[in-house]
Write a protein that holds these residues in place. Structure first.
Motif, PDB file in Angstrom:
ATOM      1  N   ASN A  96     -37.622 119.686 -72.611  1.00  0.00           N
ATOM      2  CA  ASN A  96     -38.477 120.787 -72.169  1.00  0.00           C
ATOM      3  C   ASN A  96     -39.927 120.439 -72.479  1.00  0.00           C
ATOM      4  OD1 ASN A  96     -39.939 123.170 -71.842  1.00  0.00           O
ATOM      5  ND2 ASN A  96     -38.260 124.466 -72.545  1.00  0.00           N
ATOM      6  N   TYR A 102     -36.377 118.623 -76.967  1.00  0.00           N
ATOM      7  CA  TYR A 102     -35.145 118.766 -76.191  1.00  0.00           C
ATOM      8  C   TYR A 102     -34.596 120.182 -76.322  1.00  0.00           C
ATOM      9  CZ  TYR A 102     -35.173 113.713 -75.570  1.00  0.00           C
ATOM     10  OH  TYR A 102     -35.515 112.439 -75.208  1.00  0.00           O
ATOM     11  N   LEU A 103     -33.916 120.645 -75.269  1.00  0.00           N
ATOM     12  CA  LEU A 103     -33.349 121.989 -75.295  1.00  0.00           C
ATOM     13  C   LEU A 103     -32.359 122.132 -76.449  1.00  0.00           C
ATOM     14  CD1 LEU A 103     -32.681 122.667 -71.491  1.00  0.00           C
ATOM     15  CD2 LEU A 103     -34.550 123.550 -72.899  1.00  0.00           C
ATOM     16  N   GLU A 205     -29.898 130.782 -75.344  1.00  0.00           N
ATOM     17  CA  GLU A 205     -31.061 130.009 -74.911  1.00  0.00           C
ATOM     18  C   GLU A 205     -30.792 129.179 -73.661  1.00  0.00           C
ATOM     19  OE1 GLU A 205     -33.828 128.495 -77.938  1.00  0.00           O
ATOM     20  OE2 GLU A 205     -32.243 128.919 -79.396  1.00  0.00           O
ATOM     21  N   SER A 206     -29.687 129.438 -73.004  1.00  0.00           N
ATOM     22  CA  SER A 206     -29.408 128.761 -71.737  1.00  0.00           C
ATOM     23  C   SER A 206     -30.416 129.198 -70.684  1.00  0.00           C
ATOM     24  CB  SER A 206     -27.993 129.093 -71.264  1.00  0.00           C
ATOM     25  OG  SER A 206     -27.810 128.696 -69.907  1.00  0.00           O
TER      26      SER A 206
END
Length: 258
Positions: A96, A102-103, A205-206
């Motif tokens: 991100n 990173y996610l 958090e998707s």
């Protein structure tokens, strides 16, 4: 020829009797990107099903829907296997750029690794509008397509051993990270991706369980539809229209045949 082979060819408009070789992949990736949208509508409608070959076949090839990475790359993987390719699936973590990390939802990106003449390549048709549209070698060579420039670098972190980097045409001035993936844990059974779908559907958090998203590449850019807007990129020019639900339904049918 299996029904999956026949209907996939029909969905992306290639002849039923056309031999599929490594040199065919560029054309197949372009046709797939222009034909099958990246979308999360089943998630928002609470209509997801287990990831199986039969369910993927029905969703994408019979019902003419699209899907997310674990669906789009899985159906392409199955098609490649049926046409004699040495292919596996691999999981990765999307980067991100907004948070420079990173996610946090983990390895929920799914891509394809194809080995040809002792060289391994990333084949990806499930990365939204960020598609390479060509096989990208793990050797680090830069690949240039109509969608931009793409390369893979070795990595050494908890997310995997390689990173896909990209510089999209008309959008990026510098290289940026797309995702990190793990080539050491290949997947050959699509049912293993049920875990990915569960995370995408349930994790707070998707990015795909909150609002509708439909996007597809076009000959000169890409179209993106959400609950509230319709955005079109064409030859580097962008137009954005604020919409209501009635307009959304009309645009979904007009631009995405859904």
């Amino acid at each position: 020829m299996s029904q999956l082979n026949t209907l996939f060819r029909k969905r992306i408009n290639i002849p039923e009797d056309e031999p599929i070789t490594f040199d065919s992949l560029e054309s197949i990736l372009e046709k797939t990107a222009h034909s099958i949208p990246f979308e999360n509508l089943c998630i928002l409608a609470n209509k997801t099903k287990p990831i199986t070959q039969e369910n993927l076949f029905n969703k994408i090839l019979v019902n003419h829907e699209g899907g997310l990475c674990y669906e789009l790359n899985s159906i392409l993987y199955l098609f490649l296997i049926e046409n004699g390719f040495d292919a596996v699936l691999a999981r990765g973590v999307v980067y991100n750029g907004a948070i420079q990390d990173y996610l946090p939802i983990g390895r929920t990106h799914v891509t394809i690794l194809v080995t040809h003449n002792d060289q391994t390549y990333v084949i990806d048709t499930g990365f939204g509008a960020n598609l390479p549209l060509k096989p990208v070698p793990l050797s680090g060579e830069t690949v240039i397509s109509s969608n931009g420039e793409f390369r893979i670098k070795k990595a050494a972190n908890r997310h995997g051993d390689y990173v896909l980097e990209l510089k999209l045409k008309h959008k990026d001035t510098d290289w940026r990270i797309g995702y990190c993936f793990d080539s050491t844990k290949p997947i050959t059974d699509v049912s293993e991706l049920d875990e990915v779908q569960t995370i995408i559907v349930e994790h707070e958090e998707s990015p795909f369980n909150k609002n509708r998203l439909v996007t597809r590449l076009t000959a000169d850019g890409n179209d993106t539809l959400t609950d509230t807007s319709f955005t079109q990129w064409a030859d580097g020019n962008v137009t954005k229209e604020e919409i209501d639900f009635e307009r959304y339904k009309n645009l979904l049918k007009q631009h995405f045949e859904m």
